[in-house]
Design an enzyme around this catalytic site. Structure first.
Site, PDB file in Angstrom:
ATOM      1  N   SER A   1       0.870  -1.151   0.009  1.00 15.21           N
ATOM      2  CA  SER A   1      -0.032   0.041  -0.026  1.00 15.21           C
ATOM      3  C   SER A   1       0.906   1.176  -0.087  1.00 15.21           C
ATOM      4  O   SER A   1       1.779   1.501  -0.831  1.00 15.21           O
ATOM      5  CB  SER A   1      -0.811   0.055   1.280  1.00 15.21           C
ATOM      6  OG  SER A   1      -1.913   0.788   1.011  1.00 15.21           O
TER       7      SER A   1
ATOM      8  N   ASP B   1      -9.355  -5.396  -4.110  1.00 16.83           N
ATOM      9  CA  ASP B   1      -9.147  -4.261  -3.243  1.00 16.83           C
ATOM     10  C   ASP B   1      -9.715  -2.928  -3.656  1.00 16.83           C
ATOM     11  O   ASP B   1      -9.635  -2.461  -4.742  1.00 16.83           O
ATOM     12  CB  ASP B   1      -7.559  -4.077  -3.732  1.00 16.83           C
ATOM     13  CG  ASP B   1      -6.877  -3.153  -2.732  1.00 16.83           C
ATOM     14  OD1 ASP B   1      -5.589  -3.016  -2.633  1.00 16.83           O
ATOM     15  OD2 ASP B   1      -7.786  -2.225  -1.952  1.00 16.83           O
TER      16      ASP B   1
ATOM     17  N   HIS C   1      -7.738  -5.505  -0.015  1.00 14.90           N
ATOM     18  CA  HIS C   1      -6.215  -4.734   0.495  1.00 14.90           C
ATOM     19  C   HIS C   1      -5.290  -5.503   1.099  1.00 14.90           C
ATOM     20  O   HIS C   1      -4.104  -5.142   1.043  1.00 14.90           O
ATOM     21  CB  HIS C   1      -6.547  -3.450   0.867  1.00 14.90           C
ATOM     22  CG  HIS C   1      -5.598  -2.344   0.946  1.00 14.90           C
ATOM     23  ND1 HIS C   1      -4.879  -2.006  -0.319  1.00 14.90           N
ATOM     24  CD2 HIS C   1      -5.141  -1.765   1.943  1.00 14.90           C
ATOM     25  CE1 HIS C   1      -4.032  -1.232   0.069  1.00 14.90           C
ATOM     26  NE2 HIS C   1      -4.168  -1.000   1.493  1.00 14.90           N
TER      27      HIS C   1
END
Ligand SMILES: CC(=O)N[C@@H](C)C(=O)N[C@@H](C)C(=O)O
Length: 730
Positions: A585, A673, A705
């Site tokens: 991320s 995600d 995610h």
């Protein structure tokens, strides 16, 4: 190859399988005090754990119970009472306050149809099983931590829970009519009530939900089961512009207190985003009147009623801005209706070292028996500690800062008996209990281990502190330092320099605390050193540290990580020709920035669900405000695309440096995600392909995610390890 790194895939898989066995603790409940005929007292401790099952490709949940003999202020004897039992189909469960009953929300499939039941158990009998699906009073029950709850009334006659609002059945304008006959009159045709409610043309209406981790959760409603009457009612009076959750019974069961999140003009992602406009509300069960208890100008969460039912503590932070911030601990006095700040935001840690409260969720129970103190477990720099807050004075005392255990999580506290999970980078989670000493007493807190785990002697860990060089100081927030966790093999053969894997965390406003990390532990057992960097902007170091990053992403955070790496490489422990970088991320954002801004420095890169282009992310993510805030702009719900803003976003994004990248890149993406859409990774993948940079992309269906399903996590690890080995030793 003068190294001690395990490179054989089968050996790596064996190590992973071995270390993935360690379970994590997800819950603990303390039963009522039972006094034996000889005056001895004991309580049952019910615990729930989660463990990866690589063969079944799922996380298995199980429970184990323990018995603790005590005298209300110290543990006399304790031990397990029975072995583990796998938990299947239980969405939620909760013992009644007296311990006489247990409520379970169960999901099962009957003749191919998913159904939900609300069960009431007492002693050895399932007293009731209410088919919630058949009742058609609401949609699916919420089992998440964000909105969900399952709460007995103090009277033990009602149960409170959260479910999706019932949606009328939709059908096509062209669907043939098929009225249901009723039993009334053989000629008469009576359409069922459901048929009456059916609406046409609504089949394909978009129902926005609360985003990542809350997919399909759109309009929660508060539901009450009257146990004696066997009927379920959906509470009325909740304002139409809010989504209720985290509910509990008000003093005397007069009504229900809950958090309401504003969902107008639209919903943004709520998971890991406690900065969403929200307030505490109270709906009175008799009149149905709803009262707003807090201002509505902030974001609140985790309301917790004191045992004497006089006060409610809750967490509060600013709306929008950085997603995770330093919180205030606030208190609402039920009788004066006044709110007060118990612990305020800490901009800079003081002499006492307290850095502030960083938590989006207080433990389900956190009050001391005297209703005077609250126990909070939260990051304090690179550790996670138990903090005792005196609600009268606001004083904060750490109960664990002198411990050599790096991570303490409060699971529950009942009548001052605390149940905690404690762990470190070289020690998987252990279960401990201990009595909170009386207020103002000097008695020592004695911990008793109910379930031990083995320390891994091969793993060494330490916390390193870094002060950025003057040229990298933040002029608006000067003098900030930052830290990193360094995890490495305890034994290093003579002449061997360790390969180093650098892992900046995501968020960016989160933190690596000295906890047990499966990936880092296996990599360390393989012979790698792992540097987990808490760059400026991390939580746990004061609000100024957090505020120093927005607007400076792609520079300040990148330089901090590089400074930490180059600092540890000055020693002779590590091989600077064998350094890899890996992150997810925002951590993936940093990994891609590092290989673009320091071409050739890193010999391998792993980027999981990375942010690669803020400008293209803002239109598809569930957190558009995050893109604006981290790029240095204020966010309003009516903001529209602006070329100047997009230019800034692009300039702060790793895609801008892709022409300089030489490092082979492994990308791992979750198909579902909602936070950082997979198109971000694909955009970077294509840019690398066009530049003929070695790149490999792994695509995980059914993963979001977190990439935390057993398949993505285990396959992801093997590919990450082999990718790094392949490119550090080529
Ligand atoms: C602290 C945190 O997790 N922030 C969230 C807004 C989030 O999901 N950030 C993404 C971009 C990430 O995990 O880095």
């Amino acid at each position: 190859m003068n190294s001690q790194v395990v490179t054989n895939p089968e050996d790596i898989a064996r190590l992973y399988r071995e270390l993935s066995l360690f379970p994590s603790l997800s819950r603990a409940d303390v039963g009522p005090v039972v006094t034996s005929q000889y005056g001895g007292k004991y309580s049952n401790i019910y615990t729930e754990w989660s463990q990866r099952d690589l063969d079944r490709n799922e996380n298995v949940n199980f429970c184990r119970q323990y018995i603790v003999f005590h005298d209300d202020k110290s543990v006399v004897y304790s031990g397990a009472s029975g072995n583990c039992t796998e938990i299947k189909g239980e969405l939620q469960s909760k013992d009644s306050p007296s311990g006489d009953m247990k409520a379970v929300v169960r999901e099962c499939t009957i003749k191919g149809e998913d159904k939900q039941f609300l069960e009431i158990w007492s002693k050895n009998i399932k007293m009731k099983s209410i088919n919630l699906t058949a009742l058609k009073k609401h949609g699916k029950v919420y089992e998440d931590d964000q909105f969900g709850c399952l709460v007995w009334s103090h009277s033990e006659t009602h149960l409170l829970y959260v479910a999706e609002r019932k949606r009328p059945k939709a059908k096509s304008f062209f669907q043939s009519e098929s009225p249901e006959l009723s039993s009334i009159g053989d000629e008469e045709e009576t359409v069922s009530s459901e048929e009456k409610e059916t609406v046409k043309g609504e089949q394909f209406v978009f129902h926005e939900d609360w985003g990542e981790g809350l997919v399909g959760k759109s309009c929660p409603v508060l539901c009450v089961l009257d146990i004696e009457g066997d009927n379920v009612s959906v509470l009325e009076g909740v304002p139409d512009n809010i989504s209720p959750g985290q509910a509990f019974w008000a003093p005397g069961d007069t009504g229900v207190v809950f958090v309401g999140w504003l969902h107008e003009p639209f919903r943004c992602g709520l998971k890991f985003c406690p900065n969403r406009s929200s307030s505490l509300y109270y709906v009175d069960l008799t009149g149905g009147k709803c009262e707003q208890l807090t201002s509505g100008t902030s974001a609140v969460s985790s309301p917790r009623l004191s045992p004497d039912q006089c006060r409610i503590v809750y967490l509060e932070c600013a709306v929008f801005g950085p997603h995770m911030q330093c919180s205030r601990l606030c208190m609402f006095d039920w009788y004066t209706k006044k709110t007060s700040v118990v612990v305020d935001v800490v901009n800079r840690p003081g002499e006492d070292g307290f850095t502030g409260i960083y938590s989006s969720q207080l433990s389900r129970q956190c009050w001391s028996a005297d209703s005077q103190r609250v126990i909070v477990s939260c990051p304090q720099r690179s550790r996670k500690d138990l903090l005792m807050v005196d609600t009268s004075t606001g004083s904060v005392t750490s109960l664990t800062s002198k411990s050599d255990v790096g991570c303490w999580c409060l699971l529950n506290i009942e009548r001052d008996l605390m149940v905690v999970s404690c762990s470190s980078p070289n020690c998987p989670p252990r279960l401990r209990v201990g009595f909170l000493p009386p207020r103002d007493s000097q008695e020592e807190l004695v911990w008793v281990t109910l379930e031990d785990s083995q320390m891994l002697p091969e793993i060494d860990w330490q916390i390193l502190t870094f002060t950025p060089p003057p040229e990298q100081d933040n002029s608006q927030y000067p003098g900030l330092d930052f830290e990193a966790l360094l995890i490495k093999p305890k034994e290093v053969k003579d002449g061997v320099k360790l390969p180093l894997i650098v892992t900046p965390h995501g968020g960016p406003h989160s933190v690596f605390v000295a906890d047990w990390f499966l990936y880092s532990s296996v990599l360390c057992r393989m012979g790698f050193a792992v540097l987990m960097v808490n760059y400026r902007g991390s939580t746990g170091y004061g609000q100024d540290n957090i505020l120093s990053l927005p607007g400076n992403v792609g520079t300040q955070d990148v330089k901090d990580v590089q400074f930490a790496v180059e600092s540890v490489l000055k020693g002779d422990e590590f091989d600077m020709q064998k350094v890899a970088v890996s992150g997810g991320s925002h951590g993936g954002f940093l990994a891609c920035h590092l290989i673009g801004q320091y071409p050739g420095f890193y010999k391998a890169c792993v980027s999981r669900n990375p942010v690669t282009n803020l400008a293209s992310m803002i239109g598809s993510t569930d957190i558009p405000d995050w893109c604006m805030v981290e790029a240095g702009f204020d966010y309003t719900t009516d903001c529209l695309p602006d070329p100047a803003v997009w230019e800034q976003m692009l300039n702060k994004s790793p895609i801008r440096y892709v022409t300089q990248v030489q490092t082979p890149v492994l990308l791992t993406l979750g198909e579902d995600d909602k936070r950082v859409p997979s198109k971000q990774g694909i955009e970077y993948y294509r840019a690398l392909q066009a530049k003929k940079v070695p790149v490999r992309l792994l695509w995980y269906p059914g993963n979001n995610h977190s990439l935390s399903k057993v398949d993505a996590e285990s396959d992801g690890f093997m590919n990450i390890a082999l990718w790094i080995i392949q490119h550090l030793w080529k």
